[in-house]
Design a protein around this motif. Structure first.
Motif, PDB file in Angstrom:
ATOM      1  N   ALA A 254       8.553 101.760  31.811  1.00 10.88           N
ATOM      2  CA  ALA A 254       7.338 100.956  31.694  1.00 10.88           C
ATOM      3  C   ALA A 254       7.694  99.473  31.604  1.00 10.88           C
ATOM      4  O   ALA A 254       8.865  99.098  31.426  1.00 10.88           O
ATOM      5  CB  ALA A 254       6.533 101.384  30.467  1.00 10.88           C
ATOM      6  N   THR A 255       6.676  98.634  31.727  1.00  8.41           N
ATOM      7  CA  THR A 255       6.868  97.181  31.664  1.00  8.41           C
ATOM      8  C   THR A 255       6.002  96.591  30.567  1.00  8.41           C
ATOM      9  O   THR A 255       4.822  96.940  30.456  1.00  8.41           O
ATOM     10  CB  THR A 255       6.512  96.525  33.009  1.00  8.41           C
ATOM     11  OG1 THR A 255       7.423  96.971  34.019  1.00  8.41           O
ATOM     12  CG2 THR A 255       6.582  95.004  32.917  1.00  8.41           C
ATOM     13  N   LEU A 256       6.596  95.704  29.784  1.00 11.45           N
ATOM     14  CA  LEU A 256       5.852  94.914  28.805  1.00 11.45           C
ATOM     15  C   LEU A 256       5.928  93.455  29.217  1.00 11.45           C
ATOM     16  O   LEU A 256       7.015  92.886  29.323  1.00 11.45           O
ATOM     17  CB  LEU A 256       6.443  95.089  27.400  1.00 11.45           C
ATOM     18  CG  LEU A 256       5.957  94.094  26.327  1.00 11.45           C
ATOM     19  CD1 LEU A 256       4.453  94.188  26.122  1.00 11.45           C
ATOM     20  CD2 LEU A 256       6.706  94.304  25.010  1.00 11.45           C
ATOM     21  N   GLY A 257       4.785  92.860  29.470  1.00 11.66           N
ATOM     22  CA  GLY A 257       4.716  91.443  29.771  1.00 11.66           C
ATOM     23  C   GLY A 257       4.152  90.683  28.586  1.00 11.66           C
ATOM     24  O   GLY A 257       3.226  91.152  27.930  1.00 11.66           O
ATOM     25  N   VAL A 258       4.710  89.523  28.302  1.00  8.84           N
ATOM     26  CA  VAL A 258       4.248  88.695  27.187  1.00  8.84           C
ATOM     27  C   VAL A 258       3.750  87.365  27.746  1.00  8.84           C
ATOM     28  O   VAL A 258       4.533  86.553  28.254  1.00  8.84           O
ATOM     29  CB  VAL A 258       5.361  88.452  26.154  1.00  8.84           C
ATOM     30  CG1 VAL A 258       4.833  87.596  25.003  1.00  8.84           C
ATOM     31  CG2 VAL A 258       5.904  89.777  25.627  1.00  8.84           C
ATOM     32  N   VAL A 259       2.445  87.158  27.673  1.00  9.06           N
ATOM     33  CA  VAL A 259       1.842  85.894  28.083  1.00  9.06           C
ATOM     34  C   VAL A 259       1.305  85.134  26.878  1.00  9.06           C
ATOM     35  O   VAL A 259       1.037  83.938  26.957  1.00  9.06           O
ATOM     36  CB  VAL A 259       0.719  86.143  29.126  1.00  9.06           C
ATOM     37  CG1 VAL A 259      -0.461  86.865  28.491  1.00  9.06           C
ATOM     38  CG2 VAL A 259       0.272  84.852  29.795  1.00  9.06           C
ATOM     39  N   ALA A 260       1.186  85.817  25.734  1.00 10.39           N
ATOM     40  CA  ALA A 260       0.686  85.194  24.515  1.00 10.39           C
ATOM     41  C   ALA A 260       1.760  84.309  23.879  1.00 10.39           C
ATOM     42  O   ALA A 260       2.961  84.502  24.094  1.00 10.39           O
ATOM     43  CB  ALA A 260       0.254  86.264  23.513  1.00 10.39           C
ATOM     44  N   VAL A 261       1.311  83.350  23.069  1.00  8.95           N
ATOM     45  CA  VAL A 261       2.218  82.519  22.282  1.00  8.95           C
ATOM     46  C   VAL A 261       2.403  83.180  20.915  1.00  8.95           C
ATOM     47  O   VAL A 261       1.443  83.354  20.162  1.00  8.95           O
ATOM     48  CB  VAL A 261       1.654  81.093  22.108  1.00  8.95           C
ATOM     49  CG1 VAL A 261       2.551  80.281  21.173  1.00  8.95           C
ATOM     50  CG2 VAL A 261       1.512  80.404  23.460  1.00  8.95           C
ATOM     51  N   HIS A 262       3.627  83.549  20.609  1.00 11.97           N
ATOM     52  CA  HIS A 262       3.955  84.092  19.290  1.00 11.97           C
ATOM     53  C   HIS A 262       4.435  82.942  18.404  1.00 11.97           C
ATOM     54  O   HIS A 262       5.417  82.268  18.738  1.00 11.97           O
ATOM     55  CB  HIS A 262       5.024  85.183  19.403  1.00 11.97           C
ATOM     56  CG  HIS A 262       4.496  86.493  19.863  1.00 11.97           C
ATOM     57  ND1 HIS A 262       4.201  87.521  18.998  1.00 11.97           N
ATOM     58  CD2 HIS A 262       4.171  86.934  21.098  1.00 11.97           C
ATOM     59  CE1 HIS A 262       3.736  88.554  19.685  1.00 11.97           C
ATOM     60  NE2 HIS A 262       3.708  88.226  20.967  1.00 11.97           N
ATOM     61  N   LYS A 263       3.766  82.731  17.298  1.00 15.62           N
ATOM     62  CA  LYS A 263       4.076  81.581  16.444  1.00 15.62           C
ATOM     63  C   LYS A 263       5.200  81.865  15.457  1.00 15.62           C
ATOM     64  O   LYS A 263       5.684  80.955  14.786  1.00 15.62           O
ATOM     65  CB  LYS A 263       2.814  81.146  15.705  1.00 15.62           C
ATOM     66  CG  LYS A 263       1.712  80.693  16.645  1.00 15.62           C
ATOM     67  CD  LYS A 263       0.450  80.298  15.898  1.00 15.62           C
ATOM     68  CE  LYS A 263      -0.645  79.883  16.866  1.00 15.62           C
ATOM     69  NZ  LYS A 263      -1.901  79.521  16.161  1.00 15.62           N
ATOM     70  N   SER A 264       5.615  83.126  15.351  1.00 15.23           N
ATOM     71  CA  SER A 264       6.720  83.503  14.470  1.00 15.23           C
ATOM     72  C   SER A 264       7.653  84.444  15.223  1.00 15.23           C
ATOM     73  O   SER A 264       7.231  85.143  16.147  1.00 15.23           O
ATOM     74  CB  SER A 264       6.190  84.201  13.205  1.00 15.23           C
ATOM     75  OG  SER A 264       5.311  83.359  12.488  1.00 15.23           O
ATOM     76  N   PRO A 265       8.927  84.490  14.836  1.00 14.70           N
ATOM     77  CA  PRO A 265       9.870  85.406  15.491  1.00 14.70           C
ATOM     78  C   PRO A 265       9.429  86.863  15.342  1.00 14.70           C
ATOM     79  O   PRO A 265       8.816  87.239  14.334  1.00 14.70           O
ATOM     80  CB  PRO A 265      11.187  85.152  14.745  1.00 14.70           C
ATOM     81  CG  PRO A 265      11.044  83.785  14.165  1.00 14.70           C
ATOM     82  CD  PRO A 265       9.587  83.639  13.824  1.00 14.70           C
ATOM     83  N   VAL A 266       9.751  87.665  16.347  1.00 13.69           N
ATOM     84  CA  VAL A 266       9.414  89.084  16.342  1.00 13.69           C
ATOM     85  C   VAL A 266      10.704  89.887  16.381  1.00 13.69           C
ATOM     86  O   VAL A 266      11.536  89.700  17.273  1.00 13.69           O
ATOM     87  CB  VAL A 266       8.528  89.454  17.553  1.00 13.69           C
ATOM     88  CG1 VAL A 266       8.233  90.948  17.544  1.00 13.69           C
ATOM     89  CG2 VAL A 266       7.235  88.646  17.532  1.00 13.69           C
ATOM     90  N   GLU A 267      10.880  90.803  15.429  1.00 16.76           N
ATOM     91  CA  GLU A 267      12.067  91.648  15.389  1.00 16.76           C
ATOM     92  C   GLU A 267      11.795  92.948  16.133  1.00 16.76           C
ATOM     93  O   GLU A 267      10.814  93.634  15.872  1.00 16.76           O
ATOM     94  CB  GLU A 267      12.439  91.954  13.942  1.00 16.76           C
ATOM     95  CG  GLU A 267      13.718  92.770  13.800  1.00 16.76           C
ATOM     96  CD  GLU A 267      14.119  92.983  12.354  1.00 16.76           C
ATOM     97  OE1 GLU A 267      14.831  93.959  12.080  1.00 16.76           O
ATOM     98  OE2 GLU A 267      13.702  92.172  11.498  1.00 16.76           O
ATOM     99  N   LEU A 268      12.679  93.286  17.082  1.00 18.06           N
ATOM    100  CA  LEU A 268      12.549  94.506  17.869  1.00 18.06           C
ATOM    101  C   LEU A 268      13.807  95.353  17.708  1.00 18.06           C
ATOM    102  O   LEU A 268      14.912  94.829  17.552  1.00 18.06           O
ATOM    103  CB  LEU A 268      12.340  94.177  19.350  1.00 18.06           C
ATOM    104  CG  LEU A 268      11.094  93.376  19.714  1.00 18.06           C
ATOM    105  CD1 LEU A 268      11.082  93.084  21.211  1.00 18.06           C
ATOM    106  CD2 LEU A 268       9.830  94.110  19.310  1.00 18.06           C
ATOM    107  N   ASP A 269      13.634  96.664  17.787  1.00 18.27           N
ATOM    108  CA  ASP A 269      14.739  97.613  17.667  1.00 18.27           C
ATOM    109  C   ASP A 269      15.303  97.885  19.058  1.00 18.27           C
ATOM    110  O   ASP A 269      14.770  98.699  19.811  1.00 18.27           O
ATOM    111  CB  ASP A 269      14.238  98.903  17.013  1.00 18.27           C
ATOM    112  CG  ASP A 269      15.351  99.897  16.749  1.00 18.27           C
ATOM    113  OD1 ASP A 269      16.434  99.748  17.344  1.00 18.27           O
ATOM    114  OD2 ASP A 269      15.128 100.838  15.958  1.00 18.27           O
ATOM    115  N   PHE A 270      16.404  97.198  19.408  1.00 16.24           N
ATOM    116  CA  PHE A 270      16.977  97.362  20.738  1.00 16.24           C
ATOM    117  C   PHE A 270      17.503  98.775  20.960  1.00 16.24           C
ATOM    118  O   PHE A 270      17.516  99.272  22.082  1.00 16.24           O
ATOM    119  CB  PHE A 270      18.090  96.341  20.965  1.00 16.24           C
ATOM    120  CG  PHE A 270      17.602  94.992  21.407  1.00 16.24           C
ATOM    121  CD1 PHE A 270      16.294  94.601  21.173  1.00 16.24           C
ATOM    122  CD2 PHE A 270      18.446  94.118  22.065  1.00 16.24           C
ATOM    123  CE1 PHE A 270      15.831  93.360  21.574  1.00 16.24           C
ATOM    124  CE2 PHE A 270      17.994  92.872  22.487  1.00 16.24           C
ATOM    125  CZ  PHE A 270      16.689  92.490  22.235  1.00 16.24           C
TER     126      PHE A 270
END
Length: 338
Positions: A254-270
């Motif tokens: 699948a594909t996740l696209g990010v067009v929004a502005v995130h004002k804080s860092p986001v932690e993801l589980d690689f």
């Protein structure tokens, strides 16, 4: 003449500036409408954009009427209604750190060329709808970055202007089923009116479970557990829970696209993402899309008009900026000029 500038951190005000002089290769625009963008609030918060901090003109979602045309300009005439590529000005990005902003009575286009900075539109398109051309180009670039294929199943997080514009863009690109996720019932209702096939209120429903109902189960030996058959997710919300949720439920490939502005860092589980081979793409601005969306706006302007929540006169532009910065107070604010 009057112009709205960021004059300091968290401060905007009216500034008197000189009337532009139209040269032989230039076009002078009278602003007729200008949308307020979330980034206007960010510019204001930081006191403007270098090197113009403390003196940054605002307004980068304009629609205008040509009131003067230089003798050497071809293909443009006085009285033409136009949408504008704010990234193609010689004196910097209009309203985003350049020398001019769209929340101004008159704007000068130096070295004006039809099809480069300006696109003529029919006069029956309402000014406030024409002013959506710029944000709709941002939304369409987000769509293009996710590379949709005919028949794809899509989820858009966030039913603000960019999310709604993405719904229209995915429909043009042939998506077979589009779901919009938000927490505000009024926004979800607008999403259905604009053309979403289904909506999910994430404050009341389990998004992953509902998506399995809508898009089927795409779990596999490689990616176990129930997984929605969604092909594309677009984050137009800017909340950390969105990418975190998508990485936990996305099917393989699948594909996740990010067009929004995130004002804080986001932690993801690689480690969690690795087995899904999730495609992660980003979108900012509109390298090619600024006038690609114009024909659809012309053809379907009544549908685009649904995106606008507030129309506020230029005399109250400071109030319009304040309204747009207030969480939950407005969806899309457009300033109109008499």
């Amino acid at each position: 003449m009057r112009s709205v500038h960021v004059t300091g951190p968290d401060t905007v005000g009216w500034v008197e500036i000189d009337r532009p002089v139209c040269g032989p290769q230039d076009v002078l625009l009278a602003m007729r409408a200008c949308g307020i963008c979330g980034s206007d609030g960010l510019y204001t918060q930081h006191g403007g954009i270098p090197p113009r901090q403390g003196a940054t003109p605002l307004g980068h979602e304009p629609a205008a009427e040509i009131v003067e045309v230089g003798a050497e300009v071809e293909g443009l005439s006085v009285g033409d209604h136009v949408v504008v590529d704010t990234m193609a000005f010689r004196d910097g990005l209009l309203g985003s750190g350049g020398a001019q902003g769209g929340l101004t009575e008159l704007v000068l286009v130096e070295g004006a060329e039809a099809g480069r900075q300006l696109r003529v539109i029919p006069p029956h398109i309402p000014w406030e709808v024409a002013a959506l051309n710029e944000p709709m180009a941002v939304a369409y670039h987000g769509v293009n970055r996710t590379a949709p294929q005919e028949g794809d199943k899509v989820v858009v997080f966030g039913a603000g202007p960019i999310g709604l514009g993405a719904v229209l863009g995915y429909r043009r690109r042939g998506a077979s089923h589009i779901v919009v996720v938000d927490i505000q019932p009024s926004r979800l209702q607008t999403a259905l009116q604009v053309g979403a096939d289904a909506v999910i209120n994430s404050a009341e429903e389990d998004v992953a479970a509902r998506l399995v109902e809508l898009h089927g189960d795409a779990s596999s030996a490689l990616v176990r557990g129930v997984r929605p058959g969604t092909d594309i997710y677009l984050d137009a919300a800017g909340a950390a829970v969105v990418p975190r949720s998508v990485t936990r439920m996305a099917k393989h490939g699948a594909t996740l696209g990010v067009v929004a502005v995130h004002k804080s860092p986001v932690e993801l589980d690689f480690g969690e993402i690795l087995t899904t081979e999730l495609n992660l793409v980003w979108a900012m601005g509109y390298p090619t899309e600024i006038f690609e969306v114009t024909d659809d706006i012309i053809e379907n302007w009544e549908k685009y008009a649904l995106i606008i929540s507030h129309r506020i006169p230029f005399d109250q532009a400071l109030d319009a900026l304040s309204l747009a910065r207030t969480p939950g107070a407005a969806d899309k604010v457009v300033v109109t000029f008499d």
